[in-house]
Design a protein around this motif. Sequence first.
Motif, PDB file in Angstrom:
ATOM      1  N   PRO A 247       0.834  -1.279   0.032  1.00 19.19           N
ATOM      2  CA  PRO A 247      -0.078  -0.094  -0.006  1.00 19.19           C
ATOM      3  C   PRO A 247       0.758   1.158   0.038  1.00 19.19           C
ATOM      4  CG  PRO A 247       0.265  -0.957   2.102  1.00 19.19           C
ATOM      5  CD  PRO A 247       0.903  -1.905   1.270  1.00 19.19           C
ATOM      6  N   ARG A 272      -6.072   5.443  -4.562  1.00 20.09           N
ATOM      7  CA  ARG A 272      -6.734   4.491  -5.383  1.00 20.09           C
ATOM      8  C   ARG A 272      -6.723   4.743  -6.828  1.00 20.09           C
ATOM      9  NH1 ARG A 272     -11.995   4.598  -1.225  1.00 20.09           N
ATOM     10  NH2 ARG A 272     -11.324   2.785  -0.018  1.00 20.09           N
ATOM     11  N   ARG A 277      -3.430   0.205  -2.733  1.00 19.37           N
ATOM     12  CA  ARG A 277      -4.277   0.148  -1.456  1.00 19.37           C
ATOM     13  C   ARG A 277      -3.647   1.285  -0.635  1.00 19.37           C
ATOM     14  NH1 ARG A 277      -4.066  -5.350   1.429  1.00 19.37           N
ATOM     15  NH2 ARG A 277      -1.706  -5.106   1.045  1.00 19.37           N
ATOM     16  N   ASP A 295      -9.698  -2.066   1.036  1.00 14.68           N
ATOM     17  CA  ASP A 295      -8.266  -1.657   0.482  1.00 14.68           C
ATOM     18  C   ASP A 295      -7.685  -0.573   1.370  1.00 14.68           C
ATOM     19  OD1 ASP A 295     -10.062   0.341  -0.214  1.00 14.68           O
ATOM     20  OD2 ASP A 295      -9.248   0.676  -2.181  1.00 14.68           O
ATOM     21  N   CYS A 296      -8.591  -0.221   2.290  1.00 15.21           N
ATOM     22  CA  CYS A 296      -7.814   0.767   3.371  1.00 15.21           C
ATOM     23  C   CYS A 296      -7.662   0.377   4.852  1.00 15.21           C
ATOM     24  CB  CYS A 296      -8.628   2.124   3.124  1.00 15.21           C
ATOM     25  SG  CYS A 296      -8.084   3.518   4.136  1.00 15.21           S
TER      26      CYS A 296
END
Length: 416
Positions: A247, A272, A277, A295-296
């Motif tokens: 991420p 995004r 991520r 995704d966070c």
Amino acid sequence: MRVLLLAYGSRGDVEPMVGLAVSLRALGAEVQVCAPPDFTELLDGFGLPLVPLGRSVREMATRAVTGTKAPLPAAGLSQRAAQMVAATYEQVAAVADGCDAVVATGLIPAAAAARSVAEKLGIPYVFVAYFPAYLPSPHHPPLAWPGRPLPPDVTDNRVLWDLNTENMNALFGDAVNTHRASIGLPPVDNVRDHIFTDRPWLAADPALGPWLQPADLDVVQTGAWIRPDDRPLPAALEAFLDAGTPPVYVGFGSMPIRDSQDVTRAAIEAIRAQGRRVLVSRGWAGLAPTDEGDDCFVVGEVNQQALFGRVAAVVHHGGAGTTTTAARAGAPQVVVPQMADQPYWAGRVAGLGIGAAHDGQTLTFESLSAALKTALTAETRARARDVAGTIRTDGATVAAKLLRDAVSRERPPASV
């Protein structure tokens, strides 16, 4: 050997002192730390006794940044400086008996009080800066003081540093000298040089923040003071990292920011949009996700030394500690500078090719998207990995040995 360390400022001022304290203790020294009350837990984790100084820095910084309290005019700053000098001296002097040296950084009035304590005790005093541009040099201009902007038509850095001397005398001279007179010390005619001394230390990595020569000041560059950190990452964070591609981390450390929810939303959307991520660090800005997307992920206090090697990039405010930690990890950076040393580090990150300097203080979807396009390239990552191999990790050990040697020179020889 007993050493008193004073850091009146944010976590970026205090945490390097923890690194120095650990190295001093490895040499058999006893260490006393004076710092704001915000950092009791940090120091407790290393078994370091804390003498709390003043009010919460986090509360003061939040009020200043969010605009809940108007900035003080110059006269107000001078009055508060006088109060800080007197209060800090009283708190530090109460625990300084038996100390062999004082190392200080942070707010000018507090450092002035620390120097007076050392002077009264007749022991070595060292001022340390964490970035080169805080110290006088022909290679860069000084920081501007509140209500005293640098004249835009002057480009000679030596002239600007002379003006800096005048400004610091005007802001802090009466406060420092009135207090010195009250404790039986003579006045000083140059507050800045008195506090910085003619041989300050620079606790910055030579590759990231070099002290350029020729210079008028005899600066001792030790390398960055890095605290040891062997904390494991939380299990939930490990699971998030393992569940997908690396991420992008976004966090502002001990830096409050305006409109934090808008900033968080813009950051998440921009990350995004790059197909990445998101890892959000709450910090003093209180960042929080704006939706429940898987995704966070949100973290609080965490071992950045263990984390940054596992992220695609680090979006941050540009404090010396975060910049150094990301550089050591080989993580590309986007620096969104807010104040003080942060524009300097943004320029260094961009100049070294290990990331991007964000355009301005206010982060938007468009501005972060543009910076991420630079930071997330294969070329930037390769360059970041190359630079990571040049970052030194022995700065605190170097400083501890220098301090030990300075104390040894000051001690009278043992009688036969």
